[in-house]
Write an enzyme that holds these catalytic residues in place. Structure first.
Site, PDB file in Angstrom:
ATOM      1  N   SER A 297       0.801  -1.276   0.004  1.00  0.00           N
ATOM      2  CA  SER A 297       0.059  -0.151  -0.037  1.00  0.00           C
ATOM      3  C   SER A 297       0.974   1.100  -0.042  1.00  0.00           C
ATOM      4  O   SER A 297       1.902   1.312   0.371  1.00  0.00           O
ATOM      5  CB  SER A 297      -0.930   0.056   1.329  1.00  0.00           C
TER       6      SER A 297
ATOM      7  N   TYR B  90      -2.283   0.014  10.174  1.00  0.00           N
ATOM      8  CA  TYR B  90      -2.615  -0.587   8.753  1.00  0.00           C
ATOM      9  C   TYR B  90      -1.134  -0.338   8.023  1.00  0.00           C
ATOM     10  O   TYR B  90      -0.692  -1.370   7.332  1.00  0.00           O
ATOM     11  CB  TYR B  90      -3.612   0.118   7.893  1.00  0.00           C
TER      12      TYR B  90
END
Length: 328
Positions: free
Chosen positions: A129, A154
């Site tokens: 990501s 995350y």
């Protein structure tokens, strides 16, 4: 030729599986179909795949070692793995951190363990990501930048995933490429992402929350460009680096950093309605801007994104209205 696709009921996963099947490659899709967001949307995506020749669905949690191990005979002929299953979302990681450790660390490790035992496997492509860049102030973000200062759990789990994959490549010679996705949008997109969230609110006459007083920029990347990047990467297994390790990381972005206010303006035009905006402070774990340097990706696989938001958002709106039965 068989490809294992995890997270196949997800936004990117469904589109990747469709593209693989369209070019004649059988797909073993793995997904737990959890309720992080609409199960109905996930089931509708799966319904698009269900009757396509060569598709097989396995409903399993990637963190369930026994369930994944039970699929070993079926996966023995697979030549590739596209590992997209993960617990997504920056803000939700503040509420439920354990979900991120379970899926993004344990689940990631379980799939790499499965991959290293697949005798015909040529390449693992896995989802990282743009969040790994954290509070990086240097734009555009380059894969050569430091990424050891995450601003959300995350992001930390995604960086952990890159390190774990590198370790598997080093120990077992597993060719693996991590893809740092930049704000993917388009038809069948996630309801917790900006395009869908804003469209829902605008059509219902609800105000939209605009963080950092609207001073946000994102490298919004259309799904078709992402799928092209995923397949292009899959087809070009990671070569050995200077140390002989067959692991690398690519950025997959549009190479355009768009103003969030411009994004909202294009969405308003496509929907034919004005948004009511509530300007709010920056949220914990969020960043003000993202912008992908894709030169390494372009050089390695010829990655060339072609879809600006002026084209991509109207396509999303067309799907959104059709999916929800909205006329016009």
């Amino acid at each position: 030729m068989t490809i294992v696709v995890t997270g196949v009921a997800g936004f990117i996963g469904m589109h990747v599986a469709e593209a693989l099947l369209a070019r004649g490659q059988p797909v073993i899709g793995i997904d737990s179909v959890n309720d992080y967001y609409s199960v109905a949307l996930k089931e509708a995506r799966l319904a698009r795949l269900a009757d396509k020749p060569g598709f097989r669905l396995v409903r399993a949690d990637i963190a369930d070692r026994d369930a994944i191990q039970a699929q070993a005979p079926a996966m023995a002929d697979a030549t590739g793995m596209v590992h997209l299953a993960a617990q997504a979302g920056v803000r939700y990681s503040l509420e439920n951190p354990y979900a991120y450790i379970d899926a993004n660390v344990m689940g990631h490790t379980v799939m790499l363990e499965a991959a290293r035992r697949m005798p015909k496997l040529e390449h693992v492509v896995y989802a990282s990501s743009s969040s790994v860049y954290g509070g990086n102030k240097t734009l555009p973000f380059s894969v050569a930048d430091r990424v050891d200062r995450p601003v959300s759990l995350y992001a930390a789990t995604k960086k952990a995933g890159e390190l774990i994959a590198h370790c598997y490549s080093h120990l077992y010679g597993l060719p693996a490429t991590g893809l740092r996705f930049f704000t993917v949008y388009g038809p069948w997109g996630r309801p917790d992402m900006a395009a869908y969230l804003f469209a829902d609110a605008i059509m219902a006459g609800r105000p939209i929350r605009v963080f950092n007083q609207g001073q946000m920029q994102r490298d919004f990347t259309y799904i078709d460009d992402i799928v092209g990047g995923v397949l292009g990467t899959l087809d070009n297994p990671a070569p050995p680096d200077a140390d002989g390790v067959r692991h690398r990381v690519f950025n997959l972005g549009n190479h355009r950093s768009e103003s969030l206010m411009d994004f909202i303006g294009v969405l308003e035009q496509a929907l034919g309605r004005k948004a009511q905006m509530v300007l709010e402070p920056m949220q914990p774990g969020d960043v003000a801007a993202t912008f992908a340097d894709i030169e390494a990706t372009r050089a390695a696989i010829g990655f060339t994104p072609r879809t600006p938001i002026a084209d991509g958002l109207p396509r999303f709106v067309q799907w959104y209205k059709s999916y929800h039965g909205i006329a016009g």
